[in-house]
Structures are given as structure tokens and as C-alpha cells.
Enzyme design. Structure first.
Site, short mmCIF file in Angstrom:
data_model
loop_
_atom_site.label_atom_id
_atom_site.label_comp_id
_atom_site.label_asym_id
_atom_site.label_seq_id
_atom_site.Cartn_x
_atom_site.Cartn_y
_atom_site.Cartn_z
N CYS A 248 9.72 -3.43 9.40
CA CYS A 248 9.55 -1.98 9.45
C CYS A 248 10.88 -1.28 9.16
O CYS A 248 11.80 -1.33 9.97
CB CYS A 248 9.03 -1.61 10.84
SG CYS A 248 9.13 0.13 11.27
N CYS B 9 12.05 1.27 11.69
CA CYS B 9 12.52 0.56 12.88
C CYS B 9 13.96 0.10 12.70
O CYS B 9 14.79 0.24 13.60
CB CYS B 9 11.64 -0.66 13.16
SG CYS B 9 9.91 -0.31 13.50
#
Length: 138
Positions: free
Chosen positions: A30, A33
Site C-alpha cells: 500500500c 501506507c
């Protein structure tokens, strides 16, 4: 204080054993993230009175499902065992600082009274507990 990895086995004891716990639900694939990680790590170095946990949603799929994680990153904040903040999306440094300040400033007597009223009015326990609306600090 550095961030700590949280697993299904350690989640409950981490929440139960600490006054303020922030939890970052993330995954290695991600990109948001990965961009949020340095901001989160930097904040963990500035707030020794807060536990900064990280849950790898790939490794801890059951925990992510139980926490109703549908988007990552998702940040949750617990104070005195109560979920007081939950929001998907990466925050920048000032936004994260604002969340931390707001969580620290909560009148927990009032929060516990609010939770008790909600539980008394609820016909049955909800699947997601007393989670605040997304992005709202209770």
C-alpha cells in the site's frame, strides 16, 4: 518510543494495558501506507506516553476483519480501552498531531458516561462496538 507490531494475540493486551494506544492498520503493498509510515514513526518518537502500534493487515487478516478494516491505512485511537477515533487514509504530520492532542485532551469521565448511555439504550450489542463515526473523536 518506537512503534510496536501488534498481532491478534497481542491486540487485546496492548489496548488493556495502556492508557492511549494508536493503531495503524497497513500493508507493505500500500503506497499511502508507506508514505504515512515515516510520519507515524516520527510521532512515536515525540510521545512517550502513547503506544504506537502497527497491524500488518496481510499477516493479520483475521484481526483486520474483526476491526472492520475496509481501507488502508486506517488509524484507530484508543483511550482507557475505548475506541475514540477511527479514520481511513494517511494523515500528514499536523493532522496526526491534532488527533493525538485531541485524544489526550478527552474528558474520559464524560466519554465513559457516553459509552454507558449508548450501551443502556442499545437493544443488543452492536457488531462494531461503540466505534465513533469515521474521523470523529468521541
Amino acid at each position: 518510543m518506537a512503534t510496536v507490531d501488534i498481532t491478534t494475540d497481542s491486540f487485546g493486551t496492548t489496548i488493556e494495558g495502556n492508557d492511549i494506544v494508536l493503531v495503524d492498520f497497513w500493508a507493505s503493498w500500500c503506497q499511502p501506507c508507506l508514505r504515512f509510515a515515516p510520519t507515524y514513526d516520527a510521532a512515536s518518537q515525540q510521545h512517550d506516553d502513547v503506544v504506537f502500534g502497527k497491524v500488518d493487515t496481510e499477516a493479520e487478516q483475521q484481526l483486520a476483519a474483526e476491526a472492520n478494516i475496509t481501507s488502508i491505512p486506517t488509524l484507530m485511537a484508543f483511550r482507557e480501552k475505548v475506541l475514540v477515533f477511527s479514520q481511513p487514509g494517511a494523515l500528514n504530520g499536523p493532522q496526526l498531531a491534532e488527533v493525538i492532542t485531541a485524544v489526550k485532551a478527552l474528558d474520559m469521565k464524560e466519554v465513559h458516561e457516553h459509552v454507558a448511555r449508548q450501551q443502556a439504550q442499545a437493544p443488543a450489542p452492536s457488531a462494531d462496538g461503540d466505534a465513533p463515526a469515521t474521523g470523529e473523536i468521541i
